[in-house]
Motif scaffolding. Structure first.
Motif, PDB file in Angstrom:
ATOM      1  N   VAL A  11     -29.494   0.778  -8.435  1.00 52.05           N
ATOM      2  CA  VAL A  11     -28.582   0.660  -7.284  1.00 52.05           C
ATOM      3  C   VAL A  11     -27.538   1.867  -7.027  1.00 52.05           C
ATOM      4  O   VAL A  11     -27.357   2.149  -5.940  1.00 52.05           O
ATOM      5  CB  VAL A  11     -27.475  -0.539  -7.634  1.00 52.05           C
ATOM      6  CG1 VAL A  11     -26.226  -0.401  -6.806  1.00 52.05           C
ATOM      7  CG2 VAL A  11     -28.198  -1.824  -7.574  1.00 52.05           C
ATOM      8  N   LEU A  12     -27.086   2.736  -8.000  1.00 51.25           N
ATOM      9  CA  LEU A  12     -26.417   3.725  -8.233  1.00 51.25           C
ATOM     10  C   LEU A  12     -27.281   4.834  -7.578  1.00 51.25           C
ATOM     11  O   LEU A  12     -26.913   5.821  -6.581  1.00 51.25           O
ATOM     12  CB  LEU A  12     -26.072   4.196  -9.507  1.00 51.25           C
ATOM     13  CG  LEU A  12     -25.234   5.554  -9.598  1.00 51.25           C
ATOM     14  CD1 LEU A  12     -23.992   5.309  -8.847  1.00 51.25           C
ATOM     15  CD2 LEU A  12     -25.004   5.688 -11.018  1.00 51.25           C
ATOM     16  N   ALA A  13     -28.713   5.131  -7.996  1.00 55.10           N
ATOM     17  CA  ALA A  13     -29.573   5.737  -7.326  1.00 55.10           C
ATOM     18  C   ALA A  13     -29.719   5.690  -5.994  1.00 55.10           C
ATOM     19  O   ALA A  13     -29.630   6.611  -5.030  1.00 55.10           O
ATOM     20  CB  ALA A  13     -30.962   5.931  -7.983  1.00 55.10           C
ATOM     21  N   PHE A  14     -29.934   4.556  -5.411  1.00 56.27           N
ATOM     22  CA  PHE A  14     -30.069   4.107  -4.081  1.00 56.27           C
ATOM     23  C   PHE A  14     -28.717   4.466  -3.324  1.00 56.27           C
ATOM     24  O   PHE A  14     -28.824   5.154  -2.131  1.00 56.27           O
ATOM     25  CB  PHE A  14     -30.419   2.568  -3.732  1.00 56.27           C
ATOM     26  CG  PHE A  14     -30.208   2.002  -2.346  1.00 56.27           C
ATOM     27  CD1 PHE A  14     -31.521   2.410  -1.571  1.00 56.27           C
ATOM     28  CD2 PHE A  14     -29.529   1.429  -1.809  1.00 56.27           C
ATOM     29  CE1 PHE A  14     -31.624   2.238  -0.328  1.00 56.27           C
ATOM     30  CE2 PHE A  14     -29.322   0.991  -0.392  1.00 56.27           C
ATOM     31  CZ  PHE A  14     -30.664   1.347   0.378  1.00 56.27           C
ATOM     32  N   SER A  18     -28.657   7.307  -0.196  1.00 59.66           N
ATOM     33  CA  SER A  18     -28.262   6.796   1.105  1.00 59.66           C
ATOM     34  C   SER A  18     -27.024   7.767   1.648  1.00 59.66           C
ATOM     35  O   SER A  18     -27.029   8.022   2.832  1.00 59.66           O
ATOM     36  CB  SER A  18     -27.727   5.265   1.112  1.00 59.66           C
ATOM     37  OG  SER A  18     -28.586   4.452   0.818  1.00 59.66           O
ATOM     38  N   ALA A  19     -26.202   8.034   0.768  1.00 58.43           N
ATOM     39  CA  ALA A  19     -25.027   9.017   0.959  1.00 58.43           C
ATOM     40  C   ALA A  19     -25.538  10.322   1.504  1.00 58.43           C
ATOM     41  O   ALA A  19     -25.265  11.064   2.434  1.00 58.43           O
ATOM     42  CB  ALA A  19     -24.128   8.983  -0.002  1.00 58.43           C
ATOM     43  N   ALA A  20     -26.651  10.882   0.840  1.00 54.90           N
ATOM     44  CA  ALA A  20     -27.234  12.297   1.054  1.00 54.90           C
ATOM     45  C   ALA A  20     -27.692  12.136   2.470  1.00 54.90           C
ATOM     46  O   ALA A  20     -27.847  13.048   3.375  1.00 54.90           O
ATOM     47  CB  ALA A  20     -27.952  12.505  -0.022  1.00 54.90           C
TER      48      ALA A  20
END
Length: 95
Positions: A11-14, A18-20
């Motif tokens: 979840v943290l990686a996703f 997404s923010a990037a």
């Protein structure tokens, strides 16, 4: 503990990915809206006889305001066409 890591890490990686992606897209949009100074011309007295003016921050994409010189009595600024006549309308950049 291992279950929490297995769930939270993806979840943290996703979220970071997404923010990037969003910030990269916004940078591309801002870059595409930048304008380039172009050489403008005024008709003196006709479109076949052009006088250059200082570079202007105008575009050929139609907008509501025509590109004008910065003088006491402004004159309409044009770009040259294929026949070297200054009759291509230029427009002010709308921010």
């Amino acid at each position: 503990m291992k279950t929490i890591v297995k769930v939270i890490l993806p979840v943290l990686a996703f979220t970071l990915a997404s923010a990037a992606a969003v910030s990269t897209n916004e940078a591309k949009i801002k870059e595409s809206k930048k304008t380039v100074l172009i050489q403008g011309y005024i008709q003196n007295p006709s479109a076949q006889n052009c006088d250059p003016v200082d570079e202007v921050d105008c575009v050929t994409t139609a907008s509501t305001q025509a590109c004008m010189t910065i003088e006491a009595i402004p004159k309409r600024v044009f770009d040259k066409d294929e026949s070297n006549a200054c009759n291509v309308s230029l427009y002010r950049v709308e921010n």
